[in-house]
Design a protein around this motif. Structure first.
Motif, mmCIF file in Angstrom:
data_model
loop_
_atom_site.group_PDB
_atom_site.id
_atom_site.type_symbol
_atom_site.label_atom_id
_atom_site.label_comp_id
_atom_site.label_asym_id
_atom_site.label_seq_id
_atom_site.Cartn_x
_atom_site.Cartn_y
_atom_site.Cartn_z
ATOM 1 N N PRO A 7 27.551 -16.153 15.553
ATOM 2 C CA PRO A 7 28.129 -17.188 14.492
ATOM 3 C C PRO A 7 27.284 -18.480 14.620
ATOM 4 C CG PRO A 7 29.965 -16.311 15.509
ATOM 5 C CD PRO A 7 28.885 -15.631 16.116
ATOM 6 N N TYR A 56 33.239 -21.026 16.786
ATOM 7 C CA TYR A 56 34.002 -19.764 16.864
ATOM 8 C C TYR A 56 35.067 -19.930 18.097
ATOM 9 C CZ TYR A 56 30.739 -18.227 20.218
ATOM 10 O OH TYR A 56 29.849 -18.109 21.417
ATOM 11 N N GLU A 73 38.114 -8.821 16.573
ATOM 12 C CA GLU A 73 37.567 -10.050 15.686
ATOM 13 C C GLU A 73 38.239 -10.244 14.515
ATOM 14 O OE1 GLU A 73 33.197 -10.440 14.841
ATOM 15 O OE2 GLU A 73 33.896 -11.632 13.503
ATOM 16 N N LEU A 128 39.577 -13.587 11.307
ATOM 17 C CA LEU A 128 38.993 -14.725 10.876
ATOM 18 C C LEU A 128 40.121 -15.692 10.451
ATOM 19 C CD1 LEU A 128 36.616 -13.491 7.958
ATOM 20 C CD2 LEU A 128 35.920 -14.402 10.196
ATOM 21 N N PRO A 182 35.436 -17.530 12.726
ATOM 22 C CA PRO A 182 35.646 -16.202 13.577
ATOM 23 C C PRO A 182 36.599 -16.436 14.974
ATOM 24 C CG PRO A 182 33.091 -16.423 13.199
ATOM 25 C CD PRO A 182 34.014 -17.654 12.857
ATOM 26 N N MET A 228 37.593 -14.373 18.299
ATOM 27 C CA MET A 228 37.451 -13.149 18.826
ATOM 28 C C MET A 228 38.435 -13.219 20.116
ATOM 29 S SD MET A 228 33.341 -12.805 19.002
ATOM 30 C CE MET A 228 32.730 -13.804 17.682
#
Lengths: 213, 212
Positions: free
Chosen positions: B65, B69, B119, B121, B208, B210
């Motif tokens: 990205p 993130y 992952e 969002l 994102p 993670m």
């Protein structure tokens, strides 16, 4: 003029690496054809995984690390102390985890006073086998500081058991005898528990293999 | 005389060396299938491999990205906001406890209070969020699940902000700051007020997350 040259040389060598290219495998020798072939094979596979919203595992037997990754980013790294495999050539492609170590979870007693003890890294197993599809098994073996002869025998026993299982199954099937690809990873106790924690069902796994030079 | 002897010996030695010097000619057995290539050819054959490796490396780097993130380490209860390789915010969090609760009247069905891994969002950004208590929140306390939806709403327990990442999971604040750093939640990710504000400021819808 000399001063200008000196300043230019100093500038070139001290500035951050402008235009430095991203290296997927910084340890890769660019004049090693076999190493390059293996690295490009792994990268081609990894690109498929990194393009999707998921986390995946890269077992780098060359760099001696296990990495939990997402979108090409290394999220968590575990050092490999030792590894062994008699089926190195078979350890290619993307494998999905279908069985991982079970964890004993505590149950909440509704309405009971006091908080239920949560699970922690200490609850995770240290010695376990991961099963993957297409067929492959990964044995995770903890390394202890005072590794005894007994421990060594246990490791040998586990490896031997894998062969016995294969031999026994081949007795009852007509299929040609092809051993299940198997990889044994020795990592520290803490890292074995950390890995067990981080793995989830269906997680994609990729292996970078060393090449014979 | 001595000099002459020395010169002769040196000459003889030189002759010996020239005669026995290894030749550059390669001796290849007739039945050998080994193809020996010159270093120039080796370099030429390496070039496409090196180029391919560089192209693939670049393609992989393009998937990283280029915005902020969020990375959540559920084992160590840490949340990081990163930009490329740089850690912009490092926070102590609380994540899922991993304990289970039986669903009454549903046989062997259970709730598992894990923070989901993978992952995700950021889907929603809320200010002054209200907690709509799910069924398990009542059952866990040994209470009856209310029929009236208004009885589920609870103000002020999620902090000033909440970032939703799907299926009812949020990054939110907590009243129980003493439990930060421990696996105590029902799957959500708790932060203290200042870290929550930092994450809320840095993250956008689409950032994102993670989680491992």
């Amino acid at each position: 003029m000399m001063k200008l040259c000196a300043i230019l040389i100093l500038f070139v060598f001290t500035t951050p690496s402008w235009g430095k290219e991203f290296e997927a495998f910084p340890d890769l020798q660019l004049n090693d054809a076999q190493g390059l072939k293996e690295a490009t094979r792994v990268l081609e596979e990894e690109l498929k995984l990194a393009a999707r919203p998921q986390t995946y595992v890269l077992i780098d037997l060359v760099g001696s690390t296990i990495q939990i990754k997402g979108r090409g980013i290394g999220l968590h790294q575990i050092p490999i102390i030792r590894w062994s495999s008699e089926s190195r050539n078979e350890l290619k492609g993307i494998h999905k985890l279908i069985a991982r170590p079970s964890v004993v979870r505590r149950k909440i007693d509704p309405g009971a006073a006091g908080e239920q003890e949560p699970i922690s890294l200490a609850d995770m197993p240290t010695d376990y086998v991961l099963s993957c599809s297409p067929l492959m098994t990964i044995a995770v073996v903890p390394s202890t500081a005072g590794e005894t002869l007994l421990r060594g025998a246990a490791i040998l026993g586990k490896s031997g058991w894998h062969h016995v299982q294969h031999w026994a199954s081949s007795l009852f099937t007509d299929a040609p005898s092809t051993p299940t690809p198997h990889l044994q990873l020795t990592i520290s106790v803490d890292h074995a528990q950390s890995l067990a924690w981080s793995l989830v069902d269906g997680m994609a796994t990729l292996i970078r293999r060393p090449t014979d030079k | 005389m001595g000099r002459l002897l020395l010169a002769t010996a040196a000459g003889a030695l030189l002759l010996l060396l020239v005669v026995n010097a290894p030749t550059t000619k390669r001796i290849v057995p007739e039945d050998s299938h080994v193809v020996h290539t010159s270093p120039v050819q080796d370099k030429a054959s390496l070039r496409p491999l090196q180029d391919r490796y560089k192209v693939l490396s670049k393609q992989l780097s393009q998937l990283i990205p280029n915005q902020h993130y969020i990375v959540v380490d559920t084992a160590r209860n840490r949340l990081y906001v990163k930009h490329q390789e740089k850690v912009v915010l490092d926070a102590i969090a609380s994540t899922g406890s991993g304990v289970i609760l039986d669903k009454p009247g549903e046989g062997n069905s259970q709730w598992v209070f894990d923070t989901p891994r993978g992952e995700f969002l950021v889907k929603t950004k809320l200010t002054n969020p209200t907690w709509i208590k799910p069924d398990w929140a009542f059952i866990e306390e040994g209470l009856a699940v209310p029929q009236n939806a208004s009885e589920r709403a609870e103000q002020g327990v999620l902090g000033d902000y909440a970032l939703g990442f799907g299926k009812g999971y949020f990054i939110h604040g907590t009243l129980y700051t003493r439990l930060l750093g421990k696996n105590v939640t029902h799957g959500c990710i708790r932060l203290n007020d200042s870290d929550l504000k930092g994450v809320y400021t840095l993250a956008r819808v689409g950032t994102p997350i993670m989680i491992f």
